[in-house]
Design a protein around this motif. Structure first.
Motif, PDB file in Angstrom:
ATOM      1  N   ARG A 285       0.862  -1.154  -0.084  1.00 38.13           N
ATOM      2  CA  ARG A 285       0.112  -0.064   0.080  1.00 38.13           C
ATOM      3  C   ARG A 285       1.172   1.167   0.179  1.00 38.13           C
ATOM      4  O   ARG A 285       0.557   2.109  -0.742  1.00 38.13           O
ATOM      5  N   ARG A 286       1.901   1.286   0.881  1.00 39.13           N
ATOM      6  CA  ARG A 286       2.744   2.377   0.857  1.00 39.13           C
ATOM      7  C   ARG A 286       3.497   2.487  -0.569  1.00 39.13           C
ATOM      8  O   ARG A 286       3.855   3.658  -1.008  1.00 39.13           O
ATOM      9  N   ALA A 287       4.053   1.467  -0.903  1.00 41.03           N
ATOM     10  CA  ALA A 287       4.490   1.364  -2.417  1.00 41.03           C
ATOM     11  C   ALA A 287       3.682   2.178  -3.416  1.00 41.03           C
ATOM     12  O   ALA A 287       4.272   2.701  -4.599  1.00 41.03           O
ATOM     13  N   VAL A 288       2.558   1.926  -3.390  1.00 42.26           N
ATOM     14  CA  VAL A 288       1.560   2.398  -4.628  1.00 42.26           C
ATOM     15  C   VAL A 288       1.530   3.775  -4.603  1.00 42.26           C
ATOM     16  O   VAL A 288       1.563   4.525  -5.511  1.00 42.26           O
ATOM     17  N   ASP A 289       1.868   4.652  -3.451  1.00 46.12           N
ATOM     18  CA  ASP A 289       1.927   5.958  -3.240  1.00 46.12           C
ATOM     19  C   ASP A 289       3.136   6.615  -3.892  1.00 46.12           C
ATOM     20  O   ASP A 289       3.057   7.693  -4.313  1.00 46.12           O
ATOM     21  N   GLU A 293       2.603   3.096 -10.864  1.00 41.74           N
ATOM     22  CA  GLU A 293       2.648   1.793 -11.984  1.00 41.74           C
ATOM     23  C   GLU A 293       2.000   0.626 -11.101  1.00 41.74           C
ATOM     24  O   GLU A 293       1.453  -0.418 -11.765  1.00 41.74           O
ATOM     25  N   LEU A 294       2.238   0.531  -9.694  1.00 40.51           N
ATOM     26  CA  LEU A 294       1.874  -0.404  -8.916  1.00 40.51           C
ATOM     27  C   LEU A 294       0.424  -0.884  -8.820  1.00 40.51           C
ATOM     28  O   LEU A 294      -0.236  -1.712  -8.345  1.00 40.51           O
ATOM     29  N   ALA A 295      -0.450   0.193  -9.116  1.00 38.74           N
ATOM     30  CA  ALA A 295      -1.839   0.307  -8.547  1.00 38.74           C
ATOM     31  C   ALA A 295      -2.544  -0.682  -9.343  1.00 38.74           C
ATOM     32  O   ALA A 295      -3.352  -1.635  -8.777  1.00 38.74           O
ATOM     33  N   ALA A 441      15.506   4.402 -14.349  1.00 38.60           N
ATOM     34  CA  ALA A 441      15.846   3.651 -15.679  1.00 38.60           C
ATOM     35  C   ALA A 441      15.676   2.122 -15.333  1.00 38.60           C
ATOM     36  O   ALA A 441      15.194   1.493 -16.256  1.00 38.60           O
ATOM     37  N   TRP A 442      15.954   1.841 -14.012  1.00 42.89           N
ATOM     38  CA  TRP A 442      15.854   0.483 -13.690  1.00 42.89           C
ATOM     39  C   TRP A 442      14.733  -0.070 -13.294  1.00 42.89           C
ATOM     40  O   TRP A 442      14.386  -1.259 -13.094  1.00 42.89           O
ATOM     41  N   LEU A 443      13.544   0.813 -13.143  1.00 39.08           N
ATOM     42  CA  LEU A 443      12.306   0.596 -12.477  1.00 39.08           C
ATOM     43  C   LEU A 443      11.683  -0.734 -13.221  1.00 39.08           C
ATOM     44  O   LEU A 443      10.889  -1.492 -12.879  1.00 39.08           O
TER      45      LEU A 443
END
Length: 462
Positions: A285-289, A293-295, A441-443
């Protein structure tokens, strides 16, 4: 005598520029305090640096410093500043870069010295195993600590950020050395200090793997060889890494077995599984903020995490490496060796000491094979042929690693696909946040893996 009041303004300007300082970009109030002289006749003083933040708990660092009565040209790059004393000006340097004084740490370990709050320990039976006469050389690749090699015999890691209690790296390597474990360097010595009534680890000395090659470098060299051979498959290229990946899997399984022997095992309770699943959900949940793109992947990834709570089989928990990847594995002439048992650097020290599933280490290595396979695509730009070959290399070596682990452990980690997929997704979410903040660039590497993990019901390595 140089006082903390004199040093504080110098260190306030110097410390935030150092790679090991973890408070970059945050408002901090810094203060310096004297901890101890390294030895009664030593020129080195160990100071502590306390960083107080408005938005979180304080950090405590150690800063070994030496005061010289004239400038030293070879130490210009680690000059902290100058202070005036009754005897004249003094030039203050980071003592870990001063080859004239670094043997003092080893002498203390050899002699098992105890002075004031400092306690030196020797883990080897013979004092001659401590190379007090070898010159030191600071390694430049270290991020959170400072490491130096003494000749080609030993390597000393000085912990910059301090935590109460015995550092997990010392705790684990000490236990495995006593056990005679084959796939870890031998622990030779350590230094701790009593601070606020508790032992705090300051440094450790271990066997230096002289002929070893870094696992990440070996793996990425294999990828480059494959990319240069446009008509060959991964198993046909001259630099095929699968044999080494399989042997690495065997080594990791052996270390897990040694850890189980040294520290014991237990079964995870239903409540623990639920708590772990909730923690993974919270991190997502914290990462989506941070990574929008994770949503679109959040719902299936969350379902994968929740599957842990309903897992019907037993899950064994034990001490693990905690931050395993190819860069933590060294290939010597006759075996793989695992290093750096501190655990995940951003995790609380208490969490790093907790028992966990060995599958978390397996997942970390699988993620590392993905990074090794696709790094070349990032370096040269996206190309469908390169992308295909990167996936081929990654799949082959992930499978080889798991096969090696299964052969040594007697159980295939891929059989536990619910758990393995959840651990791998949790690691990839962490990677996505890191890449978004530091290397955009690595995402695509963790995002592509999370897309696969979100849709792969079988949880196969690729």
């Amino acid at each position: 005598m140089i006082t903390s009041e004199q040093l504080t303004p110098l260190v306030t300007g110097w410390a935030p520029k150092q790679r090991w300082f973890g408070g970059k970009g945050r408002q901090a109030t810094l203060s310096v305090n004297r901890l101890a002289e390294l030895a009664p006749d030593s020129q080195v003083t160990i100071w502590t640096l306390r960083a107080e933040y408005d938005d979180g708990p304080a950090d405590l660092y150690q800063i070994p410093l030496i005061a010289r009565d004239e400038p030293v040209g070879t130490l210009d790059h680690v000059l902290v500043g100058t202070v005036d004393t009754d005897e004249g000006p003094r030039w203050i340097y980071d003592a870990l870069h001063d080859k004239d004084v670094t043997p003092g740490w080893l002498v203390g370990m050899r002699d098992e010295a105890k002075d004031g709050p400092l306690r030196f320990e020797r883990y080897t039976d013979s004092p001659d195993d401590i190379p007090v006469n070898e010159p030191s050389l600071v390694l430049t690749g270290e991020q959170s600590n400072t490491s130096m090699v003494f000749g080609d015999v030993a390597i000393m890691k000085v912990f910059r950020r301090l935590h109460p209690g015995v550092n997990p790296d010392i705790e684990i390597q000490g236990a495995l050395t006593k056990l005679g474990a084959k796939h870890v360097p031998a622990l030779l010595g350590a230094l701790e200090a009593e601070i606020e009534g508790e032992p705090w680890s300051l440094a450790m000395l271990q066997e230096f793997m002289t002929t070893a090659s870094d696992g990440w470098q070996l793996a990425t060299a294999s990828v480059r060889d494959l990319m240069a051979e446009a008509d060959l498959h991964a198993e046909e290229a001259g630099g095929d890494f699968a044999g080494e990946a399989e042997r690495l899997g065997e080594a990791v399984a052996a270390v897990h077995a040694d850890l189980a022997t040294a520290f014991g095992i237990r079964e995870a309770s239903a409540d623990e599984l639920h708590e772990r699943a909730e923690a993974m959900e919270g991190r997502l949940r914290r990462a989506v903020d941070i990574v929008p793109e994770l949503a679109d992947l959040a719902e299936p990834l969350t379902a994968g995490y929740r599957a842990i709570s309903g897992f019907s089989g037993s899950i064994t928990l034990q001490r693990i490496h905690g931050d395993l990847h190819l860069g933590q594995a060294l290939r010597t002439v006759n075996r793989w060796v695992l290093i750096d048992f501190e655990g995940e650097p951003m995790a609380a020290i208490e969490a790093r000491r907790e028992a966990d599933s060995p599958l978390r280490d397996v997942a970390g290595m699988l993620r590392s094979f993905d990074y090794a396979g696709y790094h070349r695509v990032i370096d040269v730009g996206w190309d469908p042929q390169l992308n295909y070959r990167a996936g081929e290399w990654s799949a082959r070596n992930r499978d080889a690693f798991c096969a090696g682990y299964a052969g040594a452990a007697g159980a295939d980690p891929r059989a536990h696909h619910v758990l393995l997929r959840a651990f791998e997704a949790d690691k990839a979410v962490y990677e996505a946040v890191y890449e978004a903040r530091n290397r955009p660039a690595w995402l695509p590497i963790p995002l592509a893996s999370l897309t696969r993990l979100a849709t792969d019901d079988e949880g196969s390595p690729r």
